[in-house]
Design an enzyme around this catalytic site. Structure first.
Site, PDB file in Angstrom:
ATOM      1  CB  THR A 212      88.335  96.498 -52.286  1.00  0.00           C
ATOM      2  OG1 THR A 212      88.342  96.296 -53.831  1.00  0.00           O
ATOM      3  CG2 THR A 212      89.606  95.832 -51.859  1.00  0.00           C
TER       4      THR A 212
ATOM      5  CG  PHE B 106      90.873  98.409 -48.049  1.00  0.00           C
ATOM      6  CD1 PHE B 106      91.700  98.476 -48.717  1.00  0.00           C
ATOM      7  CD2 PHE B 106      89.638  98.865 -48.746  1.00  0.00           C
ATOM      8  CE1 PHE B 106      92.016  99.140 -49.912  1.00  0.00           C
ATOM      9  CE2 PHE B 106      89.524  99.076 -49.964  1.00  0.00           C
ATOM     10  CZ  PHE B 106      90.935  99.561 -50.765  1.00  0.00           C
TER      11      PHE B 106
HETATM   12  C1  LIG Z   1      87.637  95.704 -59.084  1.00  0.00           C
HETATM   13  O1  LIG Z   1      88.242  96.537 -58.306  1.00  0.00           O
HETATM   14  C2  LIG Z   1      89.689  96.105 -58.073  1.00  0.00           C
HETATM   15  C3  LIG Z   1      90.288  97.024 -56.982  1.00  0.00           C
HETATM   16  O2  LIG Z   1      90.017  98.535 -57.378  1.00  0.00           O
HETATM   17  C4  LIG Z   1      90.256  96.230 -59.260  1.00  0.00           C
HETATM   18  O3  LIG Z   1      91.789  95.660 -59.260  1.00  0.00           O
HETATM   19  C5  LIG Z   1      89.567  95.327 -60.269  1.00  0.00           C
HETATM   20  O4  LIG Z   1      90.178  95.424 -61.564  1.00  0.00           O
HETATM   21  C6  LIG Z   1      88.103  95.578 -60.394  1.00  0.00           C
HETATM   22  N1  LIG Z   1      87.379  94.550 -61.503  1.00  0.00           N
HETATM   23  C7  LIG Z   1      86.763  94.947 -62.306  1.00  0.00           C
HETATM   24  C8  LIG Z   1      85.941  93.894 -63.049  1.00  0.00           C
HETATM   25  O5  LIG Z   1      86.047  95.934 -62.563  1.00  0.00           O
END
Ligand SMILES: *[C@@H]1O[C@H](CO)[C@@H](O)[C@H](O)[C@H]1NC(C)=O
Ligand SMILES: *[C@@H]1O[C@H](CO)[C@@H](O)[C@H](O)[C@H]1NC(C)=O
Length: 204
Positions: free
Chosen positions: A132, A134
């Site tokens: 992510t 930021f």
């Molecule tokens: C990836 O990280 C984001 C933020 O933490 C989260 O919202 C999302 O569900 C994650 N996706 C997967 C496929 O793990």
């Protein structure tokens, strides 16, 4: 969060703007437009989950796994794999750290702390490349130092006409400025304009 910076309650806010799997976080792009703050930095963060257990516990003994539903979902595959005989019950709680405090304390323990837990497995998230990005927001801009590369964000809207976006982007190309991302957002002041194109067809 942005309001807290504007009201001088805090100096800086950190806002998630983009996820490598989920894409742009549009709601937060719109927050940038609504608040009078400057982008002063960026951080990229990969979420890593660990499986913590009470001392002495091993995989075979695990019956229940507690965590935030998002964390459980993001580790679903891994959480069901290492347990050969049985699949532990996954139980949703309010937050990931709080889950650690909810484990029944051992009799000898006076106070439950995270330090007393063992990491049985780390990096147990199903997607290893979930990063992510930021943005750091502050009330005052930072003046970029010369000789150091920096990144700038610009917001603009265009009049209707042929090649308008091409012309806008040419400004950067002519000056050898790299573009890292283009994001298109609806204009709240001018919602979708329905134009009559002369054929009795309506198009946006
Ligand atoms: C990836 O990280 C984001 C933020 O933490 C989260 O919202 C999302 O569900 C994650 N996706 C997967 C496929 O793990
Ligand atoms: C722009 O992109 C080119 C090609 O990837 C790269 O060589 C150059 O260093 C970039 N410039 C800046 C300022 O990042």
């Amino acid at each position: 969060m942005c309001q807290a910076v504007e009201a001088r309650l805090v100096d800086c806010a950190v806002l998630p703007i983009e996820n490598s799997l989920g894409g742009s976080i549009h709601r937060n792009y719109d927050l940038l437009l609504r608040h009078n703050l400057y982008i002063v930095g960026q951080v990229q963060h990969a979420v890593c989950y660990c499986l913590l257990a009470l001392p002495g516990a091993n995989f075979e003994e695990i019956n229940r796994v507690l965590s935030h539903p998002q964390a459980l979902a993001q580790c679903e595959h891994t959480l069901t794999k290492p347990f050969t005989n049985k699949v532990p019950v996954r139980e949703a709680v309010d937050d990931t750290a709080g889950a650690a405090q909810m484990l029944p304390p051992l009799p000898a323990r006076v106070q439950q702390t995270y330090i007393e837990m063992n990491i049985l497995a780390s990096d147990i998230q199903d997607d290893q490349d979930n990063v992510t990005r930021f943005l750091m927001l502050a009330r005052e801009p930072i003046i970029p130092r010369s000789g150091k590369p920096f990144k700038t964000s610009i917001v603009f809207s265009l009049e209707e006409g042929p090649g308008m976006i091409f012309k806008a982007l040419a400004v950067f190309a002519m000056r050898d400025i790299n573009l890292t991302k283009i994001e298109s957002r609806p204009s709240k002041k001018r919602p979708l304009c329905i134009c009559d194109d002369g054929n009795g067809m309506r198009s946006n």
